[in-house]
Design a protein around this motif. Structure first.
Motif, PDB file in Angstrom:
ATOM      1  N   LYS A  75      10.413 -37.847 -56.435  1.00  0.00           N
ATOM      2  CA  LYS A  75      10.459 -36.990 -55.239  1.00  0.00           C
ATOM      3  C   LYS A  75      10.828 -35.561 -55.606  1.00  0.00           C
ATOM      4  N   LEU A  76      11.693 -35.401 -56.586  1.00  0.00           N
ATOM      5  CA  LEU A  76      12.050 -34.063 -57.049  1.00  0.00           C
ATOM      6  C   LEU A  76      10.837 -33.335 -57.593  1.00  0.00           C
ATOM      7  N   LEU A  77      10.046 -34.023 -58.394  1.00  0.00           N
ATOM      8  CA  LEU A  77       8.827 -33.427 -58.931  1.00  0.00           C
ATOM      9  C   LEU A  77       7.851 -33.069 -57.818  1.00  0.00           C
ATOM     10  N   THR A  78       7.669 -33.973 -56.866  1.00  0.00           N
ATOM     11  CA  THR A  78       6.716 -33.735 -55.775  1.00  0.00           C
ATOM     12  C   THR A  78       7.126 -32.539 -54.934  1.00  0.00           C
ATOM     13  N   CYS A  79       8.397 -32.406 -54.654  1.00  0.00           N
ATOM     14  CA  CYS A  79       8.802 -31.281 -53.800  1.00  0.00           C
ATOM     15  C   CYS A  79       8.657 -29.947 -54.527  1.00  0.00           C
ATOM     16  N   LEU A  80       8.853 -29.946 -55.848  1.00  0.00           N
ATOM     17  CA  LEU A  80       8.601 -28.720 -56.602  1.00  0.00           C
ATOM     18  C   LEU A  80       7.118 -28.365 -56.621  1.00  0.00           C
ATOM     19  N   LYS A  81       6.276 -29.361 -56.760  1.00  0.00           N
ATOM     20  CA  LYS A  81       4.828 -29.109 -56.766  1.00  0.00           C
ATOM     21  C   LYS A  81       4.339 -28.585 -55.419  1.00  0.00           C
ATOM     22  N   ASN A  82       4.783 -29.235 -54.333  1.00  0.00           N
ATOM     23  CA  ASN A  82       4.242 -28.955 -53.008  1.00  0.00           C
ATOM     24  C   ASN A  82       5.062 -27.958 -52.201  1.00  0.00           C
ATOM     25  N   LEU A  83       6.260 -27.612 -52.711  1.00  0.00           N
ATOM     26  CA  LEU A  83       7.194 -26.763 -51.961  1.00  0.00           C
ATOM     27  C   LEU A  83       7.491 -27.357 -50.587  1.00  0.00           C
ATOM     28  N   GLU A  84       7.666 -28.649 -50.562  1.00  0.00           N
ATOM     29  CA  GLU A  84       8.003 -29.395 -49.344  1.00  0.00           C
ATOM     30  C   GLU A  84       8.841 -30.621 -49.739  1.00  0.00           C
ATOM     31  N   PRO A  85       9.696 -31.087 -48.828  1.00  0.00           N
ATOM     32  CA  PRO A  85      10.030 -30.590 -47.499  1.00  0.00           C
ATOM     33  C   PRO A  85      10.932 -29.348 -47.575  1.00  0.00           C
ATOM     34  N   GLN A  86      10.615 -28.357 -46.753  1.00  0.00           N
ATOM     35  CA  GLN A  86      11.417 -27.142 -46.690  1.00  0.00           C
ATOM     36  C   GLN A  86      12.442 -27.234 -45.574  1.00  0.00           C
ATOM     37  N   ILE A  87      13.584 -26.604 -45.790  1.00  0.00           N
ATOM     38  CA  ILE A  87      14.638 -26.538 -44.791  1.00  0.00           C
ATOM     39  C   ILE A  87      14.520 -25.208 -44.047  1.00  0.00           C
ATOM     40  N   GLU A  88      14.471 -25.286 -42.744  1.00  0.00           N
ATOM     41  CA  GLU A  88      14.430 -24.087 -41.917  1.00  0.00           C
ATOM     42  C   GLU A  88      15.578 -24.128 -40.914  1.00  0.00           C
ATOM     43  N   ILE A  89      16.144 -22.983 -40.614  1.00  0.00           N
ATOM     44  CA  ILE A  89      17.198 -22.871 -39.604  1.00  0.00           C
ATOM     45  C   ILE A  89      16.801 -21.754 -38.652  1.00  0.00           C
ATOM     46  N   GLU A  90      16.829 -22.034 -37.360  1.00  0.00           N
ATOM     47  CA  GLU A  90      16.500 -20.999 -36.390  1.00  0.00           C
ATOM     48  C   GLU A  90      17.517 -19.863 -36.501  1.00  0.00           C
ATOM     49  N   ALA A  91      17.031 -18.639 -36.370  1.00  0.00           N
ATOM     50  CA  ALA A  91      17.868 -17.459 -36.612  1.00  0.00           C
ATOM     51  C   ALA A  91      19.097 -17.432 -35.710  1.00  0.00           C
ATOM     52  N   HIS A  92      18.954 -17.821 -34.446  1.00  0.00           N
ATOM     53  CA  HIS A  92      20.103 -17.758 -33.533  1.00  0.00           C
ATOM     54  C   HIS A  92      21.132 -18.822 -33.883  1.00  0.00           C
ATOM     55  N   ILE A  93      20.683 -19.982 -34.400  1.00  0.00           N
ATOM     56  CA  ILE A  93      21.616 -21.019 -34.843  1.00  0.00           C
ATOM     57  C   ILE A  93      22.346 -20.545 -36.092  1.00  0.00           C
ATOM     58  N   ARG A  94      21.622 -19.922 -37.001  1.00  0.00           N
ATOM     59  CA  ARG A  94      22.248 -19.413 -38.221  1.00  0.00           C
ATOM     60  C   ARG A  94      23.320 -18.383 -37.899  1.00  0.00           C
ATOM     61  N   ARG A  95      23.013 -17.455 -36.993  1.00  0.00           N
ATOM     62  CA  ARG A  95      23.998 -16.417 -36.640  1.00  0.00           C
ATOM     63  C   ARG A  95      25.277 -17.043 -36.096  1.00  0.00           C
ATOM     64  N   ARG A  96      25.128 -18.048 -35.253  1.00  0.00           N
ATOM     65  CA  ARG A  96      26.304 -18.682 -34.653  1.00  0.00           C
ATOM     66  C   ARG A  96      27.057 -19.526 -35.681  1.00  0.00           C
ATOM     67  N   ALA A  97      26.342 -20.213 -36.565  1.00  0.00           N
ATOM     68  CA  ALA A  97      26.998 -21.063 -37.566  1.00  0.00           C
ATOM     69  C   ALA A  97      27.749 -20.238 -38.604  1.00  0.00           C
ATOM     70  N   LEU A  98      27.280 -19.029 -38.878  1.00  0.00           N
ATOM     71  CA  LEU A  98      27.961 -18.172 -39.850  1.00  0.00           C
ATOM     72  C   LEU A  98      29.344 -17.740 -39.376  1.00  0.00           C
ATOM     73  N   VAL A  99      29.574 -17.740 -38.060  1.00  0.00           N
ATOM     74  CA  VAL A  99      30.872 -17.302 -37.530  1.00  0.00           C
ATOM     75  C   VAL A  99      31.988 -18.268 -37.930  1.00  0.00           C
ATOM     76  N   PRO A 100      31.887 -19.584 -37.633  1.00  0.00           N
ATOM     77  CA  PRO A 100      32.950 -20.499 -38.065  1.00  0.00           C
ATOM     78  C   PRO A 100      33.037 -20.650 -39.580  1.00  0.00           C
ATOM     79  N   LEU A 101      31.905 -20.502 -40.260  1.00  0.00           N
ATOM     80  CA  LEU A 101      31.945 -20.540 -41.723  1.00  0.00           C
ATOM     81  C   LEU A 101      32.751 -19.362 -42.259  1.00  0.00           C
ATOM     82  N   GLY A 102      32.494 -18.185 -41.711  1.00  0.00           N
ATOM     83  CA  GLY A 102      33.231 -16.996 -42.141  1.00  0.00           C
ATOM     84  C   GLY A 102      34.723 -17.131 -41.891  1.00  0.00           C
ATOM     85  N   ARG A 103      35.089 -17.727 -40.752  1.00  0.00           N
ATOM     86  CA  ARG A 103      36.513 -17.937 -40.455  1.00  0.00           C
ATOM     87  C   ARG A 103      37.157 -18.841 -41.504  1.00  0.00           C
ATOM     88  N   MET A 104      36.451 -19.905 -41.886  1.00  0.00           N
ATOM     89  CA  MET A 104      36.985 -20.799 -42.913  1.00  0.00           C
ATOM     90  C   MET A 104      37.175 -20.060 -44.224  1.00  0.00           C
TER      91      MET A 104
END
Length: 309
Positions: free
Chosen positions: A276-305
C-alpha cells in the motif's frame, strides 16, 4: 521501475521521484519503520515534517495522524497508505456530539486528545497529547469545569494526577490499550520479577497502578533507554518493540497481550503495508484534505497547547 529489484527498492525510487518523505508511527510493522525518515508519536511527526525539504509526505499510521500532519504542513501533499485505517477513539467521539455538549454546557473548557478527528479539534478549546495532558489540564484555572475527551483511561489518569474535581470525561477507549488486564500484568511481573514496568496512560487504572513508569510511546522508549535495568515489561502496542530494541541494545522487553485479541497489535495500524505504501507513492492517493475553515479553527486549540507545553 527500471533498476528496482524488490518492493523496498521500488518504494525508495518512488520516494525520490516524488520528492517525498515517509513518516511512521511506532505501531507500524518494523519493515515500514526501517524505511521511514522519522518514527515517532503523532505530534512529533507532524511538527518534525517541517524540517524536511519535500513535496509529498506519506504518514504510515492511521487517518487522524495524517490529518494532524496535514494541519501543520498544509501546502504539502499528504498521503496515507490506507484511507480506512481508523481509530476507535475517533469513532467514539463524533463532532456533532461534542457540539451538542457545548450547547448544553457553554461554561466547560473542552480539552481534546490528539486522537480525535479534525472536526472535533475544531470544536475544542485546547488540545493535549498523552505526554502533556497533565500539564495542559493543570494550566486551566481551577474554577473552570472541563470536558476531557475522548479517552476514559487517559482522562481518569489525568484526573487522578491533577486532583481535578470539576472534570467530566468522555467514554471513549482504545480497543487495544483499554483491554490490557491487571491480572495479566501481575502474572508477567511474577514471571519476570527483575523487570520494570512501563505502561501507556490509555491503559486501565489497575494496570497503571502497577507501573514503574506511565507515559506516551515516545517517552517509554526514552525512559527505558535511561534506566540501568536490563528487563522491562511493556504495556503498549507491540510495534514499539522495534524502536525499543534499537534504542536499548542488550535489554530485554516482554509484552503482555490484550484481552480482546490475545495479542497487542492495533488492527487499524496494521492495515498499512509495503504494498500500500508503494501504491500510494505511485498514484499520489489517498490524499488527506482539510477544509480551510476547519483548519483555521483547529489551529487555535493546537496553538494554545503548544504555548503551554
Amino acid at each position: 521501475m527500471p533498476g528496482a529489484t524488490t518492493i523496498i527498492d521500488e518504494i525508495l525510487e518512488w520516494r525520490t521521484r516524488r520528492r517525498a518523505i515517509i513518516l511512521a508511527h511506532y505501531y507500524q510493522d518494523p519493515e515500514i519503520q526501517e524505511l521511514a525518515d522519522a518514527v515517532g508519536d503523532v505530534l512529533e511527526l507532524a511538527r518534525g515534517a517541517n524540517t524536511f525539504e519535500c513535496e509529498v509526505i506519506v504518514l504510515c499510521g492511521v487517518r487522524f495522524m495524517a490529518e494532524a500532519v496535514k494541519l501543520l504542513n498544509f501546502q504539502k501533499t499528504v498521503l496515507v497508505p490506507d484511507a480506512y485505517a481508523g481509530c476507535s477513539l475517533v469513532d467514539s467521539c463524533p463532532a456533532a456530539a461534542v457540539r451538542a455538549f457545548r450547547r448544553r454546557n457553554p461554561e466547560h473548557v473542552i480539552v481534546s486528545y490528539m486522537n480525535t478527528s479534525m472536526e472535533v479539534k475544531a470544536e475544542s478549546d485546547i488540545l493535549c497529547t498523552s505526554q502533556n495532558a497533565v500539564t495542559i489540564v493543570n494550566s486551566i484555572p481551577a474554577n473552570e469545569p472541563i470536558l476531557f475527551l475522548p479517552d476514559i483511561n487517559l482522562g481518569n489518569y489525568v484526573k487522578a494526577r491533577t486532583g481535578r474535581k470539576n472534570m467530566q470525561i468522555w467514554q471513549g477507549a482504545c480497543i487495544i490499550h483499554a483491554t490490557f488486564a491487571g491480572r495479566r500484568l501481575a502474572s508477567a511481573r511474577a514471571e519476570h520479577p527483575e523487570a520494570l514496568v512501563a505502561a501507556h496512560p490509555e491503559c486501565p487504572a489497575d494496570v497503571l497502578r502497577m507501573a514503574d513508569f506511565v507515559g506516551s510511546s515516545s517517552s517509554i522508549v526514552s525512559w527505558c533507554a535511561t534506566q540501568e535495568a536490563n528487563a522491562f515489561i511493556i504495556v503498549d502496542e507491540s510495534g514499539v518493540r522495534h524502536s525499543l530494541e534499537k534504542s536499548c541494545p542488550g535489554k530485554g522487553f516482554f509484552f503482555i497481550n490484550s484481552e480482546s485479541c490475545n495479542c497487542c497489535e492495533c488492527p487499524y495500524m496494521r492495515m498499512n503495508s509495503l504494498e500500500k505504501l508503494l501504491t500510494c507513492l505511485k498514484n499520489l492517493e489517498p490524499q488527506i484534505e482539510i477544509e480551510a475553515h476547519i483548519r483555521r479553527r483547529a489551529l487555535v486549540p493546537l496553538g494554545r497547547m503548544l504555548r503551554v507545553q
